[in-house]
Motif scaffolding. Structure first.
Motif, PDB file in Angstrom:
ATOM      1  N   ASN A 138      10.429  27.313 -26.160  1.00  0.00           N
ATOM      2  CA  ASN A 138       8.876  27.420 -26.377  1.00  0.00           C
ATOM      3  C   ASN A 138       8.557  28.665 -25.601  1.00  0.00           C
ATOM      4  O   ASN A 138       9.449  29.181 -24.913  1.00  0.00           O
ATOM      5  N   TRP A 161       4.673  20.472 -25.460  1.00  0.00           N
ATOM      6  CA  TRP A 161       3.379  19.679 -25.940  1.00  0.00           C
ATOM      7  C   TRP A 161       4.110  18.344 -26.864  1.00  0.00           C
ATOM      8  O   TRP A 161       5.104  18.329 -27.236  1.00  0.00           O
ATOM      9  N   ASP A 204       5.731  19.157 -30.083  1.00  0.00           N
ATOM     10  CA  ASP A 204       5.693  20.592 -29.945  1.00  0.00           C
ATOM     11  C   ASP A 204       6.277  21.514 -31.163  1.00  0.00           C
ATOM     12  O   ASP A 204       6.132  22.560 -31.444  1.00  0.00           O
TER      13      ASP A 204
END
Ligand code: ZN
Length: 167
Positions: free
Chosen positions: A61, A133, A136
């Motif tokens: 990420n 998240w 995600d």
């Protein structure tokens, strides 16, 4: 646990083409990053006395950081207690800065010791600290029907570095 570690492991392993080079200090990507004169060239976020923080070149990420001891060691028990404490202080700071920069819903902190445990570079240990998240993979690719382009490493570096230095 398996699910938790799998994502970055797969990207790391497939992207480190010259994995063999990581087996000696001379060819170690982390040791060589540490010698860089320009922090942005190697995406170094912070240097402390015995350790440093760097952006993962192959992030799972945006904001995926690595916390690394300066010493080229492959296991935790080779490090002095003071260095271990320093590493953990940096992990805590990384957590703080990630919350501030990306407001993630969760954070993974992990250490893969040895290639069997999933380490892409198994000769120089490093903690992964990355924002998460729920769902995600969806977050990174689409929001509604709009494709979200993940920010560049340069952009991540500038944002994180700024927040690191002022917090
Ligand atoms: Zn090294």
């Amino acid at each position: 646990m398996e699910t938790m570690w799998a994502p970055w492991r797969s990207s790391y392993v497939t992207n480190i083409a010259s994995k063999e080079e990581g087996k000696t200090k001379r060819g170690c990507v982390f040791c060589s990053a540490l010698e860089a004169e320009n922090d942005l060239d190697r995406f170094i976020i912070h240097r402390s006395e015995n350790a440093f923080v760097i952006l993962n070149l192959y992030p799972y990420n945006n904001g995926h950081m690595l916390v690394i001891p300066n010493q080229h060691v492959s296991t935790l028990d080779e490090l002095d207690r003071s260095v271990l404490h320093e590493l953990m202080d940096l992990v805590v700071k990384a957590q703080h800065v990630l919350l501030q920069t990306y407001s993630p819903q969760g954070i993974n902190v992990g250490l893969n010791m040895g290639s069997a445990a999933g380490a892409g570079i198994d000769q120089h240990l490093h903690f992964h600290v990355l924002p998460r998240w729920s769902a995600d993979s969806n977050f990174m690719t689409t929001v509604g029907k709009t494709r979200v382009i993940p920010e560049s490493l340069d952009e991540s570096w500038r944002k994180i570095r700024e927040n690191w230095d002022k917090s």
